[in-house]
Scaffold this motif. Sequence first.
Motif, short mmCIF file in Angstrom:
data_model
loop_
_atom_site.label_atom_id
_atom_site.label_comp_id
_atom_site.label_asym_id
_atom_site.label_seq_id
_atom_site.Cartn_x
_atom_site.Cartn_y
_atom_site.Cartn_z
N GLN A 74 -9.44 2.81 -9.16
CA GLN A 74 -9.79 2.03 -7.74
C GLN A 74 -9.06 1.62 -6.97
O GLN A 74 -7.84 1.13 -7.34
CB GLN A 74 -10.74 1.00 -7.85
N ARG A 90 -12.66 5.66 -5.52
CA ARG A 90 -12.99 6.14 -6.44
C ARG A 90 -11.67 7.08 -6.68
O ARG A 90 -12.63 8.33 -6.49
CB ARG A 90 -14.16 5.65 -7.14
N TYR A 151 -17.04 6.24 -14.42
CA TYR A 151 -15.26 6.52 -14.89
C TYR A 151 -14.97 6.94 -16.18
O TYR A 151 -14.30 7.65 -16.65
CB TYR A 151 -14.17 5.44 -14.95
#
Length: 360
Positions: A74, A90, A151
């Motif tokens: 981030q 992101r 992620y």
Amino acid sequence: MGIEDVPNHMLAAQVVEFDKAYAFNTIPTPTSLSEYDLLLKVKVASLCHTDGMVSAGSFSTRLPCTASHEGCGQVVAVGASVKDFKKGDRVMAGIPFHRCGHCPDCLGPAEFHHYCPNLGGHLGVTTHGAFAEYMLCDARESSPIPDKVTYETAAPMACAGITVWGGLVNAGLKAGETVALVGAGGGLGHLGCQFAHAQGLQVIGIDARDEGLDLARNSGADVVIDARIGKEKVKEEVKKVTDQKGVDSALTLSDAPGAAALACAITKPPEVSVPFHELIFRDIRIRGSLISPRLKTESIRMLDFVAEHDITVKTNPFFGLKEISHLVELAHSGKMAGKAVVIVDEDEIKNVKERIRVTG
């Protein structure tokens, strides 16, 4: 001068001596940003075959160097010239770092930008990478992560994903044509199987490990062939399922001896060591590719494709940077299926553990 809510020091796993295990060091957090830099709070980073080459000294990396070129996180700060990212975004970190912007490669077609000879480095290879609590990356090479993509999936896409995606782009195949992936059950291969299947290609997965064959089969390969039967028998099996023609294209995703020769042998009229009769007498063309042409454009296309088609990475998660030694041990065991990832951020550790609990 510090950045708000960013500590002055951070933990990092670093190569400090070649052919030695990573060292866990507390080092200054990089808070001095160049004009195109992003400072990321690292959420997830993953291990790649190239990391072993870095540790072995293959790239003459200046030490100490924070490892891993597959990272995402981030944004907590942006450089003065960054226009397309903001704090809180992101991001999947692009590997090339600080291209010069004025050489023929930088000024030429976009597919050559990442070949800049004056590059400041490659993250985790010749400059600091993602096995840390914070990392710098170049906004010009980095890509936004779609909301639908975790992620844990995004980190391996930074190298494994975009490399095999780029191979398919270079192959230029159309739906209905046939592609073989040599090394189909590895970190790149199982993503390549999913990408190719979702693109409407007929996928032949070739691997030499039981774990790899199972993963290729579960990742969308229409036909799976065990390379351990030998090149001639693999050729016979490929001909059986391609009306005796061979495949339209083959991607070599393995560095095993004979892998490139096998790829050539099963392709239509392909150390890297290729027997001349497979190359010359059959008009086979071999093309190498570093990451992907048009890196940022294709990275964005790939991540959007991942979101649209629910592409997933088979991950082996480890929680916290200090678990990296166990991660490396698994990766080198020869028994791992998919990718080894480390969940770096505390909040993301909680998120991943909750997903495992719910799906398990």
